[in-house]
Design an enzyme around this catalytic site. Structure first.
Site, mmCIF file in Angstrom:
data_model
loop_
_atom_site.group_PDB
_atom_site.id
_atom_site.type_symbol
_atom_site.label_atom_id
_atom_site.label_comp_id
_atom_site.label_asym_id
_atom_site.label_seq_id
_atom_site.Cartn_x
_atom_site.Cartn_y
_atom_site.Cartn_z
ATOM 1 N N ASP A 112 49.089 22.343 11.530
ATOM 2 C CA ASP A 112 48.222 21.723 12.205
ATOM 3 C C ASP A 112 48.722 20.403 13.062
ATOM 4 O OD1 ASP A 112 45.414 20.653 12.596
ATOM 5 O OD2 ASP A 112 45.472 19.258 11.474
ATOM 6 N N GLN A 139 42.318 27.662 14.990
ATOM 7 C CA GLN A 139 41.411 26.450 14.856
ATOM 8 C C GLN A 139 40.490 26.099 16.148
ATOM 9 O OE1 GLN A 139 42.790 22.064 15.203
ATOM 10 N NE2 GLN A 139 43.622 22.833 13.238
ATOM 11 N N SER A 191 39.905 17.955 14.392
ATOM 12 C CA SER A 191 39.665 19.494 13.817
ATOM 13 C C SER A 191 38.555 19.658 13.232
ATOM 14 C CB SER A 191 40.694 19.777 12.947
ATOM 15 O OG SER A 191 42.119 19.387 13.451
#
Length: 320
Positions: free
Chosen positions: A234, A305, A255
């Site tokens: 991430d 993502q 996110s």
């Protein structure tokens, strides 16, 4: 860009410093991914690195949730995929509880659902699938991009120090970079193209950087390396969407969901190449995709993502 090439404004980049000993145990192992068991299927995690946004780092919540899920499956099963939704912003001032639900236990597959909870409400919902390693006659992968090795590249911290040495640097920019340096991340990053991290020029939303956990983890515990990779995945991921818009200023970036697939064994404390791109952005959202490559060219993991991106409204020049 090699260590002897020049930056865009003509200033030569500093030489790459020698590699230092990494005998100390990674803080990701000793602290960040260490969960306290409160009850059966219920764990508590500690907060470590806090981004400048003052919200919990998404990679930490994913990594800790995967640790909680992995504790409930046999040693012969390994995570092959995870899918999660971020439903609320995490508060760095209070710990996170992880509640594990045993969705299915099969002979070769197990599925777990994990809720990360603060103040009685979920901040993340994760589902992970674990698989018994089996031989397969079907095997293929893309080829790893050809890039300079990490030993020939500067770390992100060294690049920031280089930029801070410029006499004409704006005070606001200098303060921002100093905050980044003071807020030590438990992972090491070496950008392949430094300009892509500085947002000084407009480029395609694609970038590559070498990444690994700080400190030593060691061989053997693949479950732990997978959880560390989930943490790493991430980092600087959603920001790739902004590479084509250097003049735009982000008001909010968060996110929304995150998915990973683990393809081969790897060590998260050894250099892996993170190849990231953003194929689409629109509707105040952006999509990013990533591949983690081992140094020997083996594809270790894939990531995807989608995130929320809200920009600062431009000033109305007519009112100035």
């Amino acid at each position: 860009m090699s260590e002897h090439e020049e930056h865009e404004d003509g200033d030569p980049l500093p030489e790459c410093p020698p590699m230092v000993s990494r005998d100390l145990k990674s803080i990701l192992v000793t602290s960040v991914l260490q969960l306290e068991e409160i009850d059966v299927g219920l764990y508590r995690g500690k907060n470590h690195w806090i981004p400048l946004s003052r919200r919990l780092f998404g990679g930490q919540i994913i990594g800790q949730a995967l640790v909680a899920a992995a504790k409930s499956v046999g040693d012969h099963l390994y995570a092959h995929s995870l899918h999660c939704y971020f439903v609320r912003a995490g508060d760095p001032d209070i710990p996170v509880l992880y509640n594990v639900d045993r969705v299915r236990d099969g002979r070769s597959f197990c599925v777990r659902s994990v809720k990360a909870i603060q103040r009685g409400e979920p901040i993340l919902v994760l589902q992970a699938s674990f698989h018994l390693d089996q031989p397969s006659p079907l095997m293929h992968q893309f080829s790893m991009p050809e890039v300079p090795p990490p030993e020939d590249l500067l770390s992100l911290e060294d690049l920031i120090r280089f930029v801070l040495g410029k006499p004409d640097l704006e005070q606001k920019v200098k303060q921002g970079f100093n905050k980044v340096l003071a807020n030590e991340v438990p992972i090491e990053v070496r950008p392949v193209n430094p300009l892509q991290f500085s947002r000084e020029v407009t480029t395609e939303p694609k970038r590559m950087f070498w990444v690994r956990a700080r400190g030593h983890i060691g061989e053997g515990n693949m479950k732990l390396h997978v959880c560390v990779a989930a943490y790493i995945s991430d980092y600087s991921f959603l920001g790739t969407t902004m590479m084509s818009y250097p003049a735009k200023r982000v008001k909010m970036m968060a996110s929304l969901d995150h998915a990973m697939w683990f393809h081969n064994t790897f060590r998260a404390d050894e250099w892996m190449l993170y190849e990231v791109n953003s194929p689409w952005a629109g509707g105040s959202r952006g999509l990013v995709q990533g591949r983690l490559w081992r140094r020997d060219g083996v594809l270790a993991a894939s990531c995807c993502q989608e995130g929320l991106i809200r920009l600062t409204a431009p000033k109305d020049r007519s009112k100035l």
